[in-house]
Design a protein around this motif. Structure first.
Motif, mmCIF file in Angstrom:
data_model
loop_
_atom_site.group_PDB
_atom_site.id
_atom_site.type_symbol
_atom_site.label_atom_id
_atom_site.label_comp_id
_atom_site.label_asym_id
_atom_site.label_seq_id
_atom_site.Cartn_x
_atom_site.Cartn_y
_atom_site.Cartn_z
ATOM 1 N N ALA A 172 9.529 -71.018 -48.151
ATOM 2 C CA ALA A 172 9.184 -69.597 -48.260
ATOM 3 C C ALA A 172 8.151 -69.381 -49.359
ATOM 4 C CB ALA A 172 10.426 -68.782 -48.532
ATOM 5 N N ASN A 173 8.251 -70.133 -50.455
ATOM 6 C CA ASN A 173 7.273 -70.000 -51.522
ATOM 7 C C ASN A 173 5.889 -70.464 -51.087
ATOM 8 O OD1 ASN A 173 8.883 -68.809 -53.457
ATOM 9 N ND2 ASN A 173 9.622 -70.763 -54.245
ATOM 10 N N VAL A 174 5.827 -71.366 -50.144
ATOM 11 C CA VAL A 174 4.534 -71.778 -49.582
ATOM 12 C C VAL A 174 4.059 -70.747 -48.566
ATOM 13 C CG1 VAL A 174 3.416 -73.543 -48.146
ATOM 14 C CG2 VAL A 174 4.962 -74.223 -49.975
ATOM 15 N N LEU A 175 4.992 -70.200 -47.804
ATOM 16 C CA LEU A 175 4.646 -69.265 -46.736
ATOM 17 C C LEU A 175 4.220 -67.895 -47.265
ATOM 18 C CD1 LEU A 175 4.636 -69.223 -43.633
ATOM 19 C CD2 LEU A 175 6.957 -68.339 -43.716
ATOM 20 N N ASN A 176 4.833 -67.402 -48.331
ATOM 21 C CA ASN A 176 4.525 -66.069 -48.835
ATOM 22 C C ASN A 176 3.083 -65.893 -49.305
ATOM 23 O OD1 ASN A 176 7.044 -65.146 -48.160
ATOM 24 N ND2 ASN A 176 7.900 -65.496 -50.191
ATOM 25 N N PRO A 177 2.497 -66.833 -50.045
ATOM 26 C CA PRO A 177 1.067 -66.672 -50.375
ATOM 27 C C PRO A 177 0.188 -66.706 -49.127
ATOM 28 C CG PRO A 177 2.074 -68.256 -51.858
ATOM 29 C CD PRO A 177 3.092 -67.933 -50.799
ATOM 30 N N PHE A 178 0.584 -67.493 -48.140
ATOM 31 C CA PHE A 178 -0.156 -67.518 -46.876
ATOM 32 C C PHE A 178 -0.150 -66.140 -46.232
ATOM 33 C CE2 PHE A 178 0.212 -67.856 -42.235
ATOM 34 C CZ PHE A 178 -1.050 -68.366 -41.941
ATOM 35 N N PHE A 179 1.013 -65.481 -46.235
ATOM 36 C CA PHE A 179 1.105 -64.124 -45.692
ATOM 37 C C PHE A 179 0.217 -63.160 -46.473
ATOM 38 C CE2 PHE A 179 5.622 -64.925 -43.954
ATOM 39 C CZ PHE A 179 5.107 -65.348 -42.750
ATOM 40 N N ALA A 180 0.191 -63.320 -47.794
ATOM 41 C CA ALA A 180 -0.628 -62.429 -48.622
ATOM 42 C C ALA A 180 -2.111 -62.610 -48.324
ATOM 43 C CB ALA A 180 -0.347 -62.681 -50.097
ATOM 44 N N ILE A 181 -2.537 -63.836 -48.142
ATOM 45 C CA ILE A 181 -3.952 -64.120 -47.878
ATOM 46 C C ILE A 181 -4.358 -63.663 -46.481
ATOM 47 C CG2 ILE A 181 -5.632 -65.985 -47.559
ATOM 48 C CD1 ILE A 181 -4.122 -67.473 -49.811
ATOM 49 N N THR A 182 -3.515 -63.930 -45.493
ATOM 50 C CA THR A 182 -3.861 -63.611 -44.104
ATOM 51 C C THR A 182 -3.556 -62.168 -43.724
ATOM 52 O OG1 THR A 182 -1.711 -64.380 -43.331
ATOM 53 C CG2 THR A 182 -3.526 -65.986 -43.332
ATOM 54 N N ARG A 183 -2.833 -61.435 -44.587
ATOM 55 C CA ARG A 183 -2.481 -60.034 -44.353
ATOM 56 C C ARG A 183 -1.657 -59.841 -43.073
ATOM 57 N NH1 ARG A 183 -5.213 -56.226 -47.465
ATOM 58 N NH2 ARG A 183 -6.711 -57.138 -48.863
ATOM 59 N N ILE A 184 -0.802 -60.784 -42.790
ATOM 60 C CA ILE A 184 0.062 -60.696 -41.613
ATOM 61 C C ILE A 184 1.011 -59.504 -41.695
ATOM 62 C CG2 ILE A 184 1.945 -61.854 -40.379
ATOM 63 C CD1 ILE A 184 0.427 -64.458 -40.740
ATOM 64 N N PRO A 185 1.637 -59.226 -42.856
ATOM 65 C CA PRO A 185 2.520 -58.050 -42.899
ATOM 66 C C PRO A 185 1.794 -56.744 -42.567
ATOM 67 C CG PRO A 185 2.959 -59.462 -44.775
ATOM 68 C CD PRO A 185 1.740 -60.008 -44.096
ATOM 69 N N GLU A 186 0.569 -56.584 -43.059
ATOM 70 C CA GLU A 186 -0.179 -55.369 -42.756
ATOM 71 C C GLU A 186 -0.516 -55.290 -41.274
ATOM 72 O OE1 GLU A 186 -1.309 -57.426 -45.280
ATOM 73 O OE2 GLU A 186 -0.746 -56.251 -47.032
ATOM 74 N N ALA A 187 -0.900 -56.427 -40.697
ATOM 75 C CA ALA A 187 -1.223 -56.442 -39.267
ATOM 76 C C ALA A 187 0.016 -56.126 -38.431
ATOM 77 C CB ALA A 187 -1.795 -57.810 -38.876
ATOM 78 N N LEU A 188 1.161 -56.660 -38.837
ATOM 79 C CA LEU A 188 2.406 -56.372 -38.122
ATOM 80 C C LEU A 188 2.762 -54.895 -38.237
ATOM 81 C CD1 LEU A 188 4.888 -57.397 -36.563
ATOM 82 C CD2 LEU A 188 5.970 -57.780 -38.763
ATOM 83 N N GLY A 189 2.617 -54.365 -39.444
ATOM 84 C CA GLY A 189 2.899 -52.943 -39.642
ATOM 85 C C GLY A 189 1.983 -52.063 -38.816
ATOM 86 N N ASP A 190 0.698 -52.415 -38.779
ATOM 87 C CA ASP A 190 -0.241 -51.649 -37.964
ATOM 88 C C ASP A 190 0.091 -51.768 -36.480
ATOM 89 O OD1 ASP A 190 -1.516 -50.957 -40.288
ATOM 90 O OD2 ASP A 190 -3.132 -52.445 -40.076
ATOM 91 N N GLY A 191 0.481 -52.966 -36.055
ATOM 92 C CA GLY A 191 0.846 -53.175 -34.648
ATOM 93 C C GLY A 191 2.075 -52.392 -34.244
ATOM 94 N N LEU A 192 3.080 -52.394 -35.134
ATOM 95 C CA LEU A 192 4.290 -51.617 -34.843
ATOM 96 C C LEU A 192 3.996 -50.124 -34.863
ATOM 97 C CD1 LEU A 192 7.020 -53.579 -36.835
ATOM 98 C CD2 LEU A 192 6.840 -53.358 -34.362
ATOM 99 N N GLY A 193 3.129 -49.699 -35.770
ATOM 100 C CA GLY A 193 2.756 -48.291 -35.820
ATOM 101 C C GLY A 193 1.969 -47.864 -34.595
ATOM 102 N N ALA A 194 1.150 -48.775 -34.062
ATOM 103 C CA ALA A 194 0.343 -48.464 -32.885
ATOM 104 C C ALA A 194 1.195 -48.311 -31.628
ATOM 105 C CB ALA A 194 -0.708 -49.553 -32.667
#
Length: 148
Positions: free
Chosen positions: A6-28
């Motif tokens: 998870a410590n390796v995966l979390n910076p990857f999420f921050a760099i790729t902005r996956i949480p924001e994309a998921l949030g935008d997708g769910l909002g759409a």
């Protein structure tokens, strides 16, 4: 190993902005706050059929938590709901991991009998979850008394 992953995966999420994309997708999708919550909880149940609870929390919370906050849900309330749903997933057929643990302890009991025995608990968890979603104060009584 899970926490290291998870410590390796979390910076990857921050760099790729996956949480924001998921949030935008769910909002759409236009499901509203509770519709989006339902999609997230359904995903937790499905993941719970194949993963253990700690793995799911460590991997998914960095993705889901910003979405939950943007929907206006209380973070402590969501933590309670997430734990309930994760535990529901671990006893849900076809692969509920906790059911296989019970099967290993009670070796002479058929797996179908164990799954049938789990169903009343699963129904009780669903009813409790619906109550907590309908009346969020149920999950917040104790935390509010500690900080109030």
């Amino acid at each position: 190993m899970i926490v290291i992953g998870a410590n390796v995966l979390n910076p990857f999420f921050a760099i790729t902005r996956i949480p924001e994309a998921l949030g935008d997708g769910l909002g759409a999708l236009g499901l509203g706050a509770y519709g989006t919550l339902s999609v997230i909880l359904l995903a937790y149940v499905v993941l719970g059929m194949f993963m253990d609870g700690l793995s799911m929390l460590v991997v998914t919370i960095p993705i889901v938590f910003p979405v939950i906050l943007s929907l206006g849900f209380d973070p402590i309330w969501f933590g309670v709901v997430a734990v309930i749903v994760i535990e529901m997933g671990t006893i849900t057929p076809p692969v509920g991991l906790n059911v296989f643990v019970v099967r290993g302890v009670a070796g002479d009991v058929p797996l179908t009998t164990v799954f049938r025995g789990v169903m009343p608990f699963l129904i009780a968890m669903i009813v409790g979850l619906l109550l907590i979603i309908a009346i969020p104060g149920i999950a917040l009584v104790l935390p509010n008394s500690m900080f109030g």
